[in-house]
Each structure stands twice: as C-alpha cells, then as structure tokens.
Design a protein around this motif. Structure first.
Motif, PDB file in Angstrom:
ATOM      1  N   SER A 327      -0.821  -2.805  -7.754  1.00 20.14           N
ATOM      2  CA  SER A 327      -1.725  -1.881  -7.208  1.00 20.14           C
ATOM      3  C   SER A 327      -1.150  -0.457  -7.119  1.00 20.14           C
ATOM      4  CB  SER A 327      -1.816  -2.158  -5.683  1.00 20.14           C
ATOM      5  OG  SER A 327      -2.453  -1.150  -4.704  1.00 20.14           O
ATOM      6  N   SER A 332      -5.391   7.004  -8.077  1.00 19.53           N
ATOM      7  CA  SER A 332      -5.977   6.428  -9.035  1.00 19.53           C
ATOM      8  C   SER A 332      -5.588   6.957 -10.439  1.00 19.53           C
ATOM      9  CB  SER A 332      -7.631   6.640  -9.008  1.00 19.53           C
ATOM     10  OG  SER A 332      -8.270   5.869  -8.108  1.00 19.53           O
ATOM     11  N   ARG A 351     -10.387   4.592  -5.192  1.00 16.92           N
ATOM     12  CA  ARG A 351      -9.178   4.370  -4.981  1.00 16.92           C
ATOM     13  C   ARG A 351      -8.404   3.212  -5.833  1.00 16.92           C
ATOM     14  NH1 ARG A 351      -7.692   0.167  -2.084  1.00 16.92           N
ATOM     15  NH2 ARG A 351      -5.444   0.827  -1.836  1.00 16.92           N
ATOM     16  N   ASN A 352      -7.564   3.066  -6.281  1.00 11.72           N
ATOM     17  CA  ASN A 352      -6.832   1.890  -7.033  1.00 11.72           C
ATOM     18  C   ASN A 352      -7.492   1.701  -8.353  1.00 11.72           C
ATOM     19  OD1 ASN A 352      -4.812  -0.052  -7.326  1.00 11.72           O
ATOM     20  ND2 ASN A 352      -5.978  -1.593  -6.274  1.00 11.72           N
ATOM     21  N   ASP A 376      -8.575  -3.688  -8.057  1.00 10.43           N
ATOM     22  CA  ASP A 376      -8.952  -4.802  -7.111  1.00 10.43           C
ATOM     23  C   ASP A 376      -9.914  -5.789  -7.550  1.00 10.43           C
ATOM     24  OD1 ASP A 376      -7.203  -3.650  -5.059  1.00 10.43           O
ATOM     25  OD2 ASP A 376      -8.808  -2.184  -4.520  1.00 10.43           O
TER      26      ASP A 376
END
Length: 407
Positions: A327, A332, A351-352, A376
């Motif tokens: 993660s 990002s 994000r991520n 994710d």
C-alpha cells in the motif's frame, strides 16, 4: 506594489454613508476585499477556480490577478502533425482544453518528459553529414505549454532514439534548469543553464555498463538505467544497484550506493525471466521517490493484457535491505515522473494507485494508452481519451502536473 484594490482594503475605515450602504448588504460577496478574495482563489483547484470566476463581475476581475492551485495529475495528448496539444483534467471529466499554437516545428518534435508545465521536446531523428559520413544529431528544447516560453539546449550526437530515460528540472523564478538523460543507452549526460555543450557524468562501474550493454544488444532496449531527480539528488537504478548523486555543487558527487540483489530478483539487473513477445509477456522496473524521500522500486508486469505491480521499499536503517509493500497509503505514484503525490481528499485523483502510460516496450494495449492501476482492487482502468483519438490520431501522451501559479 500592492494592487489598487488591496490598497483600498488596507486604508482607514470608510465614512458613515459608505458603511450604511454595506450594512444593507451584509452578505454581498461582490464587495469582498481583494486580499480575502485572493486567499479564496489561491486555495481553489482549476475547476473550482473556473466556476468562481462566474460568481460576479468583481470576482471575474479579481481572478485575473490570481492563478488556480493544482495538486492532481493531468493528461497531455499530442495530436499527430499538429502544432498544439490537448489537456484533460480528470477532475473535469469529458472536457478537453486546447493549447495555443506552440511553434511551427512543434509537430516535428516529440515530448520526452515533463516538469510541471514545462515539456522537454526533441526534434524527430535527422541525419547530418559529417567528415566520415552521416551521424545522428538531436536538437532539444524546453517549452512551457501555458506561456509558450522556450529555452533552446545544445544539440548532441547519439543513436537514432536520442535521449533515453530523460529528466527535466527547472526553477520557475530564476529559470535555472537541469536536463539529464542516457545517450547511446548507457552514457549519462547533462545540460544546465549556462552550458554550451552536454557534459558526460562519471557513470557506473565499467563492468556494470558492459553488462547493461550486453542486455541491450539482446533487444532489451527498455533496460537502460532508470533515473529520478529530486531535491538536487539523482537516483539511478542500474544492474540491481541504486546509486545516488548529489547535484547541489558544481560537480556531481556520488554519495550513496546499495544493492537490490536478492530482494528484487533480476537477470542482468532488470528482467526476472525471459520475455515472450508471442504471448505478450513483459516486465520492467522503475525507480520512485516518495514525498517523504523514501526510495521505491516498482516492477510492472504485463502478461496477456493483464497488468500487475510489485513495490519494494528501501530500508534506510539497514544496508542492502528492501521490503515489499502492498500500500502507498494516501499517496499515488506518477510512474514516468518517478514521484508520488498526495491523493487524500483530492477530487480527480485516486489514492493508493499507480498512474502510468503505455509505451513501445509493452504490448497488448495502444501505445498511447493512459492508465491507472488501483492497488486496492488490483484492477487497471484505461482513461477515456479514446474518443479524442477516434477523430484525431495521437502520436503520444503523458501524465503531468501543470503549474498555473507563477510566483
């Protein structure tokens, strides 16, 4: 000098008649002092800034003295044989912005990389007659796509592809700049403000460059050293070794070296197994430096049109130690720029995630493809620029971080 509006806002209180008029309209936004209006505008992204200009004539006038803030990556698209480019803001889905005319030779150039609103452009390959026949000569320049300001760089000789793994950095105030890249795939060269020619930077150990050269002779052209420049430091990942150069002085100094062998399994430093073009099996490594200064190695793998990514983080407390992470938290990655951006509570950015573009080394997608890989969900999303290329063919595309502010 303060603007006339700001000067009025800082002057002594107005006489009673003027105050009584204001009290009749206690919530009249058009009478907001310019210094407060500027504080509002400076906190707005591009889309909200554009909307705020429409509040009233007073706000439209005040907006001319401000610039929107921007914290999300945009897409810049380069139509074939056109002297302009197209901009797409993920925050404003479906809307395309067209730049001004960017020069008569813009259509004959290719964008190598970006830094904020600046483009590093290289004229397409041309052969020049020399004393012993022809040799490849490349003309390079830096261009601000918003203001059209241009900085010409010295020409240099290299292979047909010119500058590979390029890096661009520029100071908005002083216009000091630094351009780095690989010539002939394994010679690191640089050009900065005041130079009349490109300078070769003392590279990596000879045995290492020879090993990389042998890889490239096997048509693994994407495996030249990967580089990132941040805070006057050059991070170079080459043959499973990370080298860090300090560029704060007149002469670059190597200040750090560590190995990734055993943690990032590679053959020749970059490929973990032979690629099989027949089934679309490709992998590639990139280096990324986060907002906090952590160093990441990102492995991208494409197997029969399916993307996957692995991320390894350097443990600065232990030599030659890397750990795999799953993660990025609230950040990002912009893969081709080698940096991370804050994505928490930012409309228009996920994000991520990993933002990346297709290129000639990866098959299975259009070479102009622009993608987002969500760590994710482990899913890749292709960005909706297809409707543009359906009516207007594109030569290439990039993610970039436009800078609308000129302070």
């Amino acid at each position: 000098m303060a603007s006339p509006t700001l000067a009025v806002a800082q002057s002594p209180p107005l006489k009673r008649p003027a105050v009584s008029v204001t009290r009749k309209n206690p919530h009249c936004w058009s009478e907001l002092p310019f210094d407060l209006m500027r504080m509002v505008f400076r906190r707005l992204g591009f889309l909200d800034f554009d909307r705020a200009k429409s509040v009233c004539s007073s706000w439209q006038s005040g907006s001319r003295q401000c610039k929107p803030s921007n914290k999300i990556p945009w897409m810049v698209l380069f139509p074939v044989e056109k002297n302009y480019c197209l901009l797409m803001n993920p925050e404003d889905k479906g809307k395309i912005y067209k730049t001004q005319h960017l020069g008569d030779n813009f259509a004959k150039s290719i964008c190598l990389t970006t830094y904020r609103s600046w483009l590093l452009m290289q004229h397409r390959y041309q052969e020049k007659e020399g004393l012993y026949g022809t040799y490849p000569k490349h003309d390079v320049y830096i261009l601000d796509l918003l203001t059209r300001e241009r900085i010409n760089l010295p020409a240099f000789k290299s292979g047909k592809d010119g500058l590979s793994n390029p890096i661009l950095w520029i100071d908005e105030k002083t216009k000091d700049y630094l351009v780095l890249g690989m010539a002939n795939s394994f010679i690191l060269i640089s050009s900065k403000k005041g130079n009349n020619s490109w300078k070769e930077i003392p590279q990596l150990p000879k045995s290492c460059t020879e090993e990389c050269f042998n890889c490239m002779q096997s048509h693994l052209q994407s495996h030249a050293p990967k580089t990132v420049y941040k805070d006057h430091k050059l991070y170079c990942f080459n043959c499973s070794f990370l080298h860090i150069f300090d560029f704060s002085g007149e002469v670059p100094l190597k200040v750090f070296r560590t190995s990734a062998r055993g943690y990032v399994p590679t053959e020749g430093g970059y490929i973990s197994r032979p690629c099989n073009p027949c089934v679309g099996d490709y992998c590639k490594y990139n280096i990324v430096v986060t907002l906090s200064g952590d160093v990441l190695i990102v492995k991208a793998v494409l197997v029969i049109e399916t993307w996957s990514f692995e991320i390894y983080k350097m443990d600065s407390s232990t030599e030659n130690n890397w750990e795999e992470i799953n993660s990025l938290g609230d950040e990002s990655i912009l893969l081709e720029l080698g940096v991370t951006v804050l994505a928490k509570d930012q409309e228009g950015i996920t994000r991520n995630s990993i933002y990346f573009t297709e290129n000639k080394y990866f098959g299975g997608y259009d070479k102009n493809g622009i993608f987002i890989f969500n760590l994710d969900t482990k899913q890749v999303e292709q960005q909706p620029q297809a409707f543009v290329s359906s009516s207007m063919p594109l030569s290439h595309a990039h993610w970039f971080l436009p800078n609308f502010k000129r302070e």
